[in-house]
Design a protein around this motif. Sequence first.
Motif, mmCIF file in Angstrom:
data_model
loop_
_atom_site.group_PDB
_atom_site.id
_atom_site.type_symbol
_atom_site.label_atom_id
_atom_site.label_comp_id
_atom_site.label_asym_id
_atom_site.label_seq_id
_atom_site.Cartn_x
_atom_site.Cartn_y
_atom_site.Cartn_z
ATOM 1 N N ARG A 1 -1.022 -4.911 14.844
ATOM 2 C CA ARG A 1 -0.437 -4.322 13.640
ATOM 3 C C ARG A 1 -1.412 -4.404 12.467
ATOM 4 N N ALA A 2 -1.295 -3.429 11.575
ATOM 5 C CA ALA A 2 -2.040 -3.461 10.322
ATOM 6 C C ALA A 2 -1.261 -2.667 9.283
ATOM 7 N N VAL A 3 -1.426 -3.070 8.024
ATOM 8 C CA VAL A 3 -0.859 -2.334 6.894
ATOM 9 C C VAL A 3 -1.997 -2.005 5.948
ATOM 10 N N ARG A 4 -2.150 -0.714 5.637
ATOM 11 C CA ARG A 4 -3.232 -0.260 4.760
ATOM 12 C C ARG A 4 -2.653 0.219 3.433
ATOM 13 N N PHE A 5 -3.268 -0.232 2.341
ATOM 14 C CA PHE A 5 -2.862 0.162 0.994
ATOM 15 C C PHE A 5 -3.999 0.932 0.329
ATOM 16 N N ARG A 6 -3.695 2.030 -0.334
ATOM 17 C CA ARG A 6 -4.692 2.765 -1.118
ATOM 18 C C ARG A 6 -4.094 3.103 -2.473
ATOM 19 N N GLY A 7 -4.924 2.987 -3.526
ATOM 20 C CA GLY A 7 -4.428 3.302 -4.855
ATOM 21 C C GLY A 7 -5.430 2.902 -5.912
ATOM 22 N N ARG A 8 -4.915 2.348 -6.988
ATOM 23 C CA ARG A 8 -5.773 1.894 -8.078
ATOM 24 C C ARG A 8 -5.406 0.460 -8.430
ATOM 25 N N ALA A 9 -6.360 -0.247 -8.993
ATOM 26 C CA ALA A 9 -6.150 -1.647 -9.347
ATOM 27 C C ALA A 9 -5.824 -1.773 -10.825
ATOM 28 N N GLU A 10 -4.889 -2.654 -11.133
ATOM 29 C CA GLU A 10 -4.619 -2.989 -12.525
ATOM 30 C C GLU A 10 -4.650 -4.501 -12.671
ATOM 31 N N LEU A 11 -5.100 -4.964 -13.830
ATOM 32 C CA LEU A 11 -5.182 -6.400 -14.075
ATOM 33 C C LEU A 11 -3.795 -7.028 -14.091
ATOM 34 N N LEU A 12 -3.709 -8.208 -13.510
ATOM 35 C CA LEU A 12 -2.467 -8.967 -13.560
ATOM 36 C C LEU A 12 -2.219 -9.465 -14.981
ATOM 37 N N ASP A 13 -0.959 -9.600 -15.324
ATOM 38 C CA ASP A 13 -0.587 -10.172 -16.604
ATOM 39 C C ASP A 13 -1.150 -11.588 -16.723
ATOM 40 N N ARG A 14 -1.628 -11.925 -17.909
ATOM 41 C CA ARG A 14 -2.275 -13.221 -18.101
ATOM 42 C C ARG A 14 -1.312 -14.379 -17.827
ATOM 43 N N ALA A 15 -0.029 -14.198 -18.145
ATOM 44 C CA ALA A 15 0.941 -15.259 -17.899
ATOM 45 C C ALA A 15 1.114 -15.504 -16.403
ATOM 46 N N GLU A 16 1.094 -14.432 -15.589
ATOM 47 C CA GLU A 16 1.183 -14.590 -14.141
ATOM 48 C C GLU A 16 -0.013 -15.376 -13.611
ATOM 49 N N VAL A 17 -1.190 -15.038 -14.128
ATOM 50 C CA VAL A 17 -2.410 -15.717 -13.697
ATOM 51 C C VAL A 17 -2.355 -17.196 -14.072
ATOM 52 N N ALA A 18 -1.912 -17.491 -15.291
ATOM 53 C CA ALA A 18 -1.852 -18.878 -15.754
ATOM 54 C C ALA A 18 -0.881 -19.694 -14.904
ATOM 55 N N ASP A 19 0.264 -19.105 -14.579
ATOM 56 C CA ASP A 19 1.242 -19.813 -13.748
ATOM 57 C C ASP A 19 0.664 -20.128 -12.372
ATOM 58 N N TYR A 20 -0.011 -19.156 -11.785
ATOM 59 C CA TYR A 20 -0.569 -19.399 -10.465
ATOM 60 C C TYR A 20 -1.701 -20.427 -10.530
ATOM 61 N N GLY B 1 0.378 0.708 14.307
ATOM 62 C CA GLY B 1 0.855 -0.084 15.428
ATOM 63 C C GLY B 1 0.080 0.261 16.685
ATOM 64 N N GLY B 2 -0.631 -0.720 17.245
ATOM 65 C CA GLY B 2 -1.451 -0.476 18.431
ATOM 66 C C GLY B 2 -0.598 -0.217 19.665
ATOM 67 N N ARG B 3 -0.987 0.814 20.428
ATOM 68 C CA ARG B 3 -0.261 1.173 21.650
ATOM 69 C C ARG B 3 -1.245 1.334 22.797
ATOM 70 N N ARG B 4 -0.727 1.412 24.009
ATOM 71 C CA ARG B 4 -1.562 1.583 25.195
ATOM 72 C C ARG B 4 -2.323 2.909 25.158
ATOM 73 N N ASN B 5 -3.472 2.904 25.825
ATOM 74 C CA ASN B 5 -4.294 4.116 26.000
ATOM 75 C C ASN B 5 -4.785 4.692 24.675
ATOM 76 N N ARG B 6 -4.855 3.854 23.660
ATOM 77 C CA ARG B 6 -5.345 4.239 22.333
ATOM 78 C C ARG B 6 -4.463 5.285 21.652
ATOM 79 N N LEU B 7 -3.236 5.471 22.121
ATOM 80 C CA LEU B 7 -2.302 6.392 21.467
ATOM 81 C C LEU B 7 -1.453 5.599 20.471
ATOM 82 N N HIS B 8 -2.138 5.104 19.425
ATOM 83 C CA HIS B 8 -1.501 4.233 18.448
ATOM 84 C C HIS B 8 -0.556 5.020 17.543
ATOM 85 N N ASP B 9 0.348 4.279 16.900
ATOM 86 C CA ASP B 9 1.231 4.877 15.906
ATOM 87 C C ASP B 9 0.642 4.669 14.515
#
Length: 227
Positions: A108-127, A194-202
Motif C-alpha cells: 500500500r501507498a498514499v500519495r499527496f500532491r499540492g502546495r506547502a504552507e507554514l504551520l502556525d507558530r503555536a502548533e510548532v511551539a506545542d510540538y 494497492g499492489g496486486r498480482r501480475n502488476r495489475l495494481h489499483d
Amino acid sequence: MNNDVTRIDYTGTGLSEDEVADTPWQQATLWLDEAVERSRAQADVPEPHALSVATVDSDGVPNVRTVLMRYFDERGPGFLTNTESAKGTELDGNDAIAASLTWPAMFRAVRFRGRAELLDRAEVADYFASRPWASRISAWASRQSQPVTSRAELETAYEAYAVRWPDRGNADDVPLPDFWGGYRIVCDEVEFWGGRRNRLHDRLVFTRTSDGGLDEPGAWTLSRRQP
C-alpha cells in the motif's frame, strides 16, 4: 549489468471503488491506522509515519527525503523541520510539494500532491515542547543541510547547547529556535495505491474540484488510473 533481479508478485488485496471511503481523509486515516496497528503487532512496518517529501530547487531539479508525518487531519499531512534546511529553502521559492506514505509489507501507498504552507507558530511551539530534551537540543545543534567538517564538530555543538540549557525536566528548558518550524500539505490530489498480482495494481485518485478540506466529499472527485 546484474540480471539477477529478485521478483516479488504483490499479493495485496488492492482497493476497489466499492470499498474506498467517501473522502481522502477517511481512506488515508483507515490505512494509516491499519499500518500503525501492524507495526505494533509485527516488525515489517517499522515506521508507519515515515513520509517521503519531494520539493523542487531553484534550478527546477527535484529533491526528495524522508521525514516523519507529525500531523494529519482534515487540513492535510504535516511535518516539522529546520525551515532554513534545503527543503525549507526550496519551499520558500516554490511551494509545490509531493509526498508519499509507503508500506511495502502491506502493498500500500498514499500519495499527496499540492502546495506547502507554514504551520502556525503555536502548533510548532506545542510540538517542540513535547519533544524529548535531547531532541530539542539537537534542533539547535544541527544547521540542517549545511556542510559540516566532521562528526566531532556536530557533537561539540550539541554539548555546548546541552550545557547552555540543561535538562531540568521542564517543557521550557530549551527555547524554540526561530529557524525551526513545519509545513502542512494543502492537497490537490490524493492517490491510493494497492499492489496486486501480475502488476495489475489499483490506483484510485481523489482530485480536488473545489475548495474544502480532505474530509469534505463535495470538494473531490474519484477516478481510477492504470497501473
